[in-house]
Each structure stands twice: as structure tokens, then as C-alpha cells.
Design a protein around this motif. Structure first.
Motif, PDB file in Angstrom:
ATOM      1  N   GLY A   1     -21.914 -37.478 -32.486  1.00 29.60           N
ATOM      2  CA  GLY A   1     -21.273 -39.603 -33.365  1.00 29.60           C
ATOM      3  C   GLY A   1     -20.170 -38.193 -32.160  1.00 29.60           C
ATOM      4  N   GLU A   2     -19.615 -39.895 -31.234  1.00 33.53           N
ATOM      5  CA  GLU A   2     -18.981 -40.519 -30.864  1.00 33.53           C
ATOM      6  C   GLU A   2     -17.760 -39.990 -31.529  1.00 33.53           C
ATOM      7  N   TRP A   3     -17.540 -41.052 -32.897  1.00 33.64           N
ATOM      8  CA  TRP A   3     -16.075 -40.607 -33.956  1.00 33.64           C
ATOM      9  C   TRP A   3     -16.609 -39.830 -34.860  1.00 33.64           C
TER      10      TRP A   3
ATOM     11  N   GLU B   1     -14.593 -51.970 -39.413  1.00 34.48           N
ATOM     12  CA  GLU B   1     -13.378 -52.037 -39.607  1.00 34.48           C
ATOM     13  C   GLU B   1     -12.756 -50.964 -38.300  1.00 34.48           C
ATOM     14  N   MET B   2     -12.309 -49.656 -38.904  1.00 40.24           N
ATOM     15  CA  MET B   2     -12.020 -49.114 -38.028  1.00 40.24           C
ATOM     16  C   MET B   2     -12.622 -48.393 -36.912  1.00 40.24           C
ATOM     17  N   ILE B   3     -13.759 -48.504 -36.495  1.00 39.08           N
ATOM     18  CA  ILE B   3     -14.669 -48.650 -35.296  1.00 39.08           C
ATOM     19  C   ILE B   3     -13.845 -49.458 -34.424  1.00 39.08           C
ATOM     20  N   ASN B   4     -13.843 -50.777 -34.528  1.00 41.39           N
ATOM     21  CA  ASN B   4     -13.222 -52.233 -34.418  1.00 41.39           C
ATOM     22  C   ASN B   4     -12.123 -52.223 -33.989  1.00 41.39           C
ATOM     23  N   ALA B   5     -10.803 -51.667 -35.213  1.00 37.95           N
ATOM     24  CA  ALA B   5      -9.529 -51.333 -34.672  1.00 37.95           C
ATOM     25  C   ALA B   5      -8.539 -50.164 -33.629  1.00 37.95           C
ATOM     26  N   ALA B   6     -10.066 -48.907 -33.764  1.00 36.93           N
ATOM     27  CA  ALA B   6      -9.482 -47.991 -32.776  1.00 36.93           C
ATOM     28  C   ALA B   6     -10.201 -47.811 -30.846  1.00 36.93           C
ATOM     29  N   GLU B   7     -10.965 -48.778 -31.370  1.00 38.86           N
ATOM     30  CA  GLU B   7     -11.776 -48.921 -29.756  1.00 38.86           C
ATOM     31  C   GLU B   7     -10.673 -50.119 -29.080  1.00 38.86           C
TER      32      GLU B   7
ATOM     33  N   ARG C   1     -12.040 -39.437 -32.276  1.00 39.86           N
ATOM     34  CA  ARG C   1     -13.305 -38.974 -31.656  1.00 39.86           C
ATOM     35  C   ARG C   1     -13.565 -37.584 -31.277  1.00 39.86           C
ATOM     36  N   ARG C   2     -14.349 -37.534 -31.280  1.00 42.12           N
ATOM     37  CA  ARG C   2     -14.965 -35.742 -31.153  1.00 42.12           C
ATOM     38  C   ARG C   2     -14.166 -34.715 -31.018  1.00 42.12           C
ATOM     39  N   GLU C   3     -14.084 -35.480 -29.387  1.00 40.79           N
ATOM     40  CA  GLU C   3     -13.742 -34.172 -28.289  1.00 40.79           C
ATOM     41  C   GLU C   3     -12.193 -33.961 -28.615  1.00 40.79           C
TER      42      GLU C   3
ATOM     43  N   ARG D   1      -3.572 -39.466 -27.444  1.00 42.21           N
ATOM     44  CA  ARG D   1      -2.965 -40.215 -26.604  1.00 42.21           C
ATOM     45  C   ARG D   1      -2.938 -41.332 -27.387  1.00 42.21           C
ATOM     46  N   ARG D   2      -3.743 -42.084 -28.438  1.00 41.83           N
ATOM     47  CA  ARG D   2      -2.916 -43.053 -28.869  1.00 41.83           C
ATOM     48  C   ARG D   2      -3.615 -43.162 -30.450  1.00 41.83           C
ATOM     49  N   GLU D   3      -2.297 -44.002 -30.969  1.00 41.82           N
ATOM     50  CA  GLU D   3      -3.026 -43.502 -32.197  1.00 41.82           C
ATOM     51  C   GLU D   3      -2.732 -44.855 -33.290  1.00 41.82           C
ATOM     52  N   VAL D   4      -3.370 -45.313 -33.826  1.00 44.55           N
ATOM     53  CA  VAL D   4      -3.609 -46.787 -35.097  1.00 44.55           C
ATOM     54  C   VAL D   4      -3.390 -46.622 -36.413  1.00 44.55           C
TER      55      VAL D   4
END
Length: 249
Positions: A47-49, A66-72, A121-123, A150-153
Motif C-alpha cells: 500500500g501507499e500508506w 480521517e487520517m488519509i484525507n488529512a494527509a493527502e 508513506r511507505r517509501e 517533506r511535510r508533516e501534519v
């Protein structure tokens, strides 16, 4: 991810979720501990996450949405929510961080490091993967991911329930083992930050002096450490030897 569980967890999971094709059960032939098991699962993921849920905790039903919406939003790499720790809420209100040194400083200010209340993110985990140690393995893993972020929320949403289990490894570990693994994690975090070219507020000299002092008092002689932890104890001594100021004649 089953690390040689001794109860009927796997049978229950298969019975309840056998029709869900998204479920993949991985089973180890011998017990390796949380770090190794998480790394094994991570390397079999696609997966991507990535998100981790311990066997004695749970997430709220809308956690991933909730988490994926906020992260993307704005292409963020790590998203953290608040934790419900038996009625005590831990975490911070909404905040977006793009400055790496600020990310590091904020993480170092925390007294508890969690990967469970995050999606990453998996990478970001590779090539290092997940720290294989059996204890305090989250901390060095989290900081290595942070160096690639690069960006953290942070969001005020409460989505992860951490259950304080009096029989868990964290709550039954001896003070000696806790000191060893806290020290080992802090040395690794310090070097991870410095190697990436940022400022670390960890003082490895002070840390090594403290561990040497405890050793002089017979508290860190390794006698309480089982054979499977001996390599970690030796690694700690390597860090102490590196940073401990030798007496000059």
C-alpha cells in the motif's frame, strides 16, 4: 502479522474476516519480537500508506478515512492524530510542519514516541525498514522516517486507543533493561539527526556519562539481560565507549 501468538487470535481473525480479500495473514515460525515482526509485515506490504495497530489496542472506525484525507491534502508524508490512553488524551492540535529542523525539535520535545497514531508513506521506511529490536524500537524507526519527510501534519482528531496493559513488555520491563534500551535509542537518534545534517539536542556525552555512572553502581552490568538481548547490550557499550570522555594523564 503473527509473531507466534499463543492464543486463538489467528483462528478468530480467519473466522471473522475470511471473506475479505484485502486481509493477508503472515506468520513467523519463531518469536522475534515486535520490531522484527513489523519489519517483516512492512516488507510484504504494497500500500501507499503504512499504519501499525498493536494487538492489545484498537482504532476508531473512521481512523483511516480521517487520517488519509488529512494527509493527502497538500501532499503530506506523515499524519499524526491524538491518542486516547485510557481517558488521557495525548497529542497536539492542528499543525502543518515543513521545516525539517522544526520537525526534529518537536519530536525531541515529546516524552513518548508513537508510530501507532500515525500513517506514514511507505517509501519513508526504506531502505532501513523497521528497527528489529524487541524493545523501544519505535523511536529510532520514527526518526529515520522523519529524515525523509517533506511535510508533516498533526490533527486534533482522536482516533487511536492505547490500552495500558499491566502485563505488557513496557510495563513489566526491569529498570535496567529500560535504561539500556532508552540509551541505545537516544544514541541512534542523535547519530541519525547529525548524519542528516541537522542539529540534535541530545547530548551523547552526558548520556554516556550517566550510563557509565549507573554501571559503576552495578546497575548496568548486563546480568538482568537475557541471552537474546546480549548483542544490544554490547552495542550500547560501543556507543558509550565512543562518546565517554577518557581521562587524560
Amino acid at each position: 502479522m503473527d509473531d507466534c501468538s499463543t492464543d486463538d487470535s489467528i483462528e478468530n481473525i480467519r473466522r471473522e474476516f475470511s471473506a475479505d480479500e484485502r486481509l493477508k495473514i503472515l506468520m513467523l515460525d519463531e518469536n522475534h519480537g515486535a520490531g522484527y515482526a513489523r519489519d517483516y509485515g512492512l516488507r510484504h506490504s504494497s500500500g501507499e500508506w503504512i499504519s501499525f495497530v498493536d494487538g492489545d489496542d484498537y482504532i476508531y472506525p473512521d481512523f483511516y478515512r480521517e487520517m488519509i484525507n488529512a494527509a493527502e491534502e497538500n501532499n503530506k508524508n506523515i499524519c499524526s492524530c491524538k491518542i486516547d490512553a485510557d481517558g488521557t488524551y495525548r497529542g497536539i492540535d492542528f499543525c502543518v510542519i515543513t521545516d525539517k529542523q522544526v520537525m526534529i525539535d518537536r519530536m525531541l520535545e515529546q516524552t513518548n514516541y508513537y508510530l501507532n497514531n500515525k500513517i506514514v508513506r511507505r517509501e519513508l521506511f526504506f531502505p532501513d525498514g523497521y528497527c528489529h529490536r524487541r524493545y523501544i524500537e519505535d523511536t529510532p524507526t520514527m526518526f529515520k522516517c522523519l529524515m525523509k519527510c517533506r511535510r508533516e501534519v498533526f490533527i486534533p482528531y482522536i482516533g487511536y486507543y492505547y490500552r495500558s496493559n499491566p502485563n505488557s513488555l513496557t510495563h513489566t520491563c526491569s529498570p535496567t533493561k529500560t535504561a539500556i534500551y532508552n540509551g541505545l535509542a537516544m544514541f541512534e537518534v542523535h547519530e541519525t539527526i547529525i548524519d542528516a545534517g541537522y542539529k540534535s539536542h541530545i547530548d551523547p556525552v552526558f548520556l554516556s556519562k550517566d550510563l557509565v555512572l549507573q554501571g559503576e553502581h552495578g546497575l548496568l552490568d548486563g546480568q538482568e539481560i537475557e541471552e537474546k538481548f546480549k548483542d544490544d547490550f554490547n552495542l550500547l557499550n560501543t556507543y558509550v565507549d565512543k562518546y565517554y570522555p577518557k581521562e587524560t594523564e
